[in-house]
Design an enzyme around this catalytic site. Sequence first.
Site, PDB file in Angstrom:
ATOM      1  CD  GLU A 109       0.675 -38.639 -10.975  1.00 18.18           C
ATOM      2  OE1 GLU A 109       1.763 -38.049 -10.989  1.00 18.18           O
ATOM      3  OE2 GLU A 109       0.454 -39.691 -11.604  1.00 18.18           O
ATOM      4  CE1 TYR A 160      -1.312 -42.681  -0.171  1.00 14.40           C
ATOM      5  CE2 TYR A 160      -0.279 -40.864  -1.323  1.00 14.40           C
ATOM      6  CZ  TYR A 160      -1.409 -41.481  -0.851  1.00 14.40           C
ATOM      7  OH  TYR A 160      -2.642 -40.909  -1.062  1.00 14.40           O
TER       8      TYR A 160
HETATM    9  C1  LIG Z   1      -4.040 -38.879   3.443  1.00 12.32           C
HETATM   10  C2  LIG Z   1      -5.171 -39.405   4.329  1.00 12.32           C
HETATM   11  C3  LIG Z   1      -6.078 -40.285   3.495  1.00 12.32           C
HETATM   12  C4  LIG Z   1      -4.557 -40.229   5.459  1.00 12.32           C
HETATM   13  O1  LIG Z   1      -5.620 -40.805   6.215  1.00 12.32           O
HETATM   14  P1  LIG Z   1      -5.444 -41.193   7.769  1.00 12.32           P
HETATM   15  O2  LIG Z   1      -6.600 -42.050   8.133  1.00 12.32           O
HETATM   16  O3  LIG Z   1      -5.193 -39.985   8.563  1.00 12.32           O
HETATM   17  O4  LIG Z   1      -4.127 -42.087   7.690  1.00 12.32           O
HETATM   18  P2  LIG Z   1      -3.471 -42.960   8.879  1.00 12.32           P
HETATM   19  O5  LIG Z   1      -4.160 -42.665  10.158  1.00 12.32           O
HETATM   20  O6  LIG Z   1      -3.412 -44.371   8.431  1.00 12.32           O
HETATM   21  O7  LIG Z   1      -2.003 -42.408   8.870  1.00 12.32           O
HETATM   22  C5  LIG Z   1      -1.753 -41.049   9.141  1.00 12.32           C
HETATM   23  C6  LIG Z   1      -0.772 -40.928  10.275  1.00 12.32           C
HETATM   24  O8  LIG Z   1      -1.391 -41.353  11.483  1.00 12.32           O
HETATM   25  C7  LIG Z   1      -0.531 -42.300  12.134  1.00 12.32           C
HETATM   26  N1  LIG Z   1      -1.390 -43.269  12.824  1.00 12.32           N
HETATM   27  C8  LIG Z   1      -1.868 -44.420  12.344  1.00 12.32           C
HETATM   28  N2  LIG Z   1      -2.612 -45.043  13.271  1.00 12.32           N
HETATM   29  C9  LIG Z   1      -2.608 -44.256  14.363  1.00 12.32           C
HETATM   30  C10 LIG Z   1      -3.192 -44.342  15.636  1.00 12.32           C
HETATM   31  N3  LIG Z   1      -3.953 -45.384  15.988  1.00 12.32           N
HETATM   32  N4  LIG Z   1      -2.975 -43.309  16.477  1.00 12.32           N
HETATM   33  C11 LIG Z   1      -2.216 -42.253  16.134  1.00 12.32           C
HETATM   34  N5  LIG Z   1      -1.625 -42.117  14.930  1.00 12.32           N
HETATM   35  C12 LIG Z   1      -1.818 -43.104  14.066  1.00 12.32           C
HETATM   36  C13 LIG Z   1       0.220 -42.948  11.008  1.00 12.32           C
HETATM   37  O9  LIG Z   1       1.455 -43.493  11.444  1.00 12.32           O
HETATM   38  C14 LIG Z   1       0.444 -41.796  10.101  1.00 12.32           C
HETATM   39  O10 LIG Z   1       1.531 -41.034  10.551  1.00 12.32           O
HETATM   40  P3  LIG Z   1       2.645 -40.528   9.534  1.00 12.32           P
HETATM   41  O11 LIG Z   1       1.946 -39.589   8.595  1.00 12.32           O
HETATM   42  O12 LIG Z   1       3.615 -39.857  10.419  1.00 12.32           O
HETATM   43  O13 LIG Z   1       3.129 -41.726   8.854  1.00 12.32           O
HETATM   44  C15 LIG Z   1      -5.956 -38.239   4.979  1.00 12.32           C
HETATM   45  O14 LIG Z   1      -5.049 -37.357   5.589  1.00 12.32           O
HETATM   46  C16 LIG Z   1      -6.815 -37.449   3.998  1.00 12.32           C
HETATM   47  O15 LIG Z   1      -7.972 -37.794   3.739  1.00 12.32           O
HETATM   48  N6  LIG Z   1      -6.256 -36.337   3.471  1.00 12.32           N
HETATM   49  C17 LIG Z   1      -7.012 -35.471   2.548  1.00 12.32           C
HETATM   50  C18 LIG Z   1      -7.201 -36.133   1.203  1.00 12.32           C
HETATM   51  C19 LIG Z   1      -5.875 -36.493   0.595  1.00 12.32           C
HETATM   52  O16 LIG Z   1      -4.903 -35.756   0.702  1.00 12.32           O
HETATM   53  N7  LIG Z   1      -5.831 -37.671  -0.079  1.00 12.32           N
HETATM   54  C20 LIG Z   1      -4.637 -38.135  -0.721  1.00 12.32           C
HETATM   55  C21 LIG Z   1      -4.648 -37.758  -2.154  1.00 12.32           C
HETATM   56  S1  LIG Z   1      -3.231 -38.427  -3.010  1.00 12.32           S
END
Ligand SMILES: CC(C)(COP(=O)(O)OP(=O)(O)OC[C@H]1O[C@@H](n2cnc3c(N)ncnc32)[C@H](O)[C@@H]1OP(=O)(O)O)[C@@H](O)C(=O)NCCC(=O)NCCS
Length: 166
Positions: free
Chosen positions: A120, A132
Amino acid sequence: MSFNPYVTQISGHTLQVMQASDSNISDLLKLEEKVYSGRTPWSSFSFASELRKWHNSVYLVIYEGSQLVGFVGGRFIPCEGHITNIAVDPAYQNQGIGTYLMKLMIDMARRNGANQVTLEVRVDNEKAQMLYRNLGFVDGFVRVGYYREDHVDGLEMILYLKGKKK
Ligand SMILES: CC(C)(COP(=O)(O)OP(=O)(O)OC[C@H]1O[C@@H](n2cnc3c(N)ncnc32)[C@H](O)[C@@H]1OP(=O)(O)O)[C@@H](O)C(=O)NCCC(=O)NCCS
């Protein structure tokens, strides 16, 4: 459900991946505050209660040294895995850690015999939705006012699993 701890490298960080226990709850709350601007949608009680459902749920934490970098929680019932919670410390975001955590849960769901993984997400959380979708999740139902604190709608997202691992 059990999970063997290990060490891995992601984007130049040496990270320990392990199953969460009660001793991690204060770190989980601090990380929640960081990602949700001081709010803690999940209370200490919610984390403790989720950690006790060990027979069908798993909470994984990733640490760099003593620093909690991220966590993910999932529940597993026959035929379905459900991601309950995921967050990555803002200082470690956009480095692939969120994707890594999601893939761990998807893999556990497959191994547990799931046909699908669901979650969700707030309709206004575009970053999480993008992550996702990149993993193959598609949109399900919108649940009007699902998030009680501010009445934002919740979007169900579903990953249909194919080629289950034996
Ligand atoms: C949602 C969340 C968990 C994502 O975590 P994250 O570690 O930033 O995720 P990733 O790094 O795997 O991916 C994020 C983006 O970085 C990019 N990315 C992945 N590896 C990378 C790298 N080495 N260098 C640069 N960018 C990168 C991904 O492609 C992705 O881009 P996109 O959004 O355009 O697809 C984080 O933003 C968060 O904690 N948000 C607050 C809590 C939240 O919203 N949780 C979800 C509740 S449903």
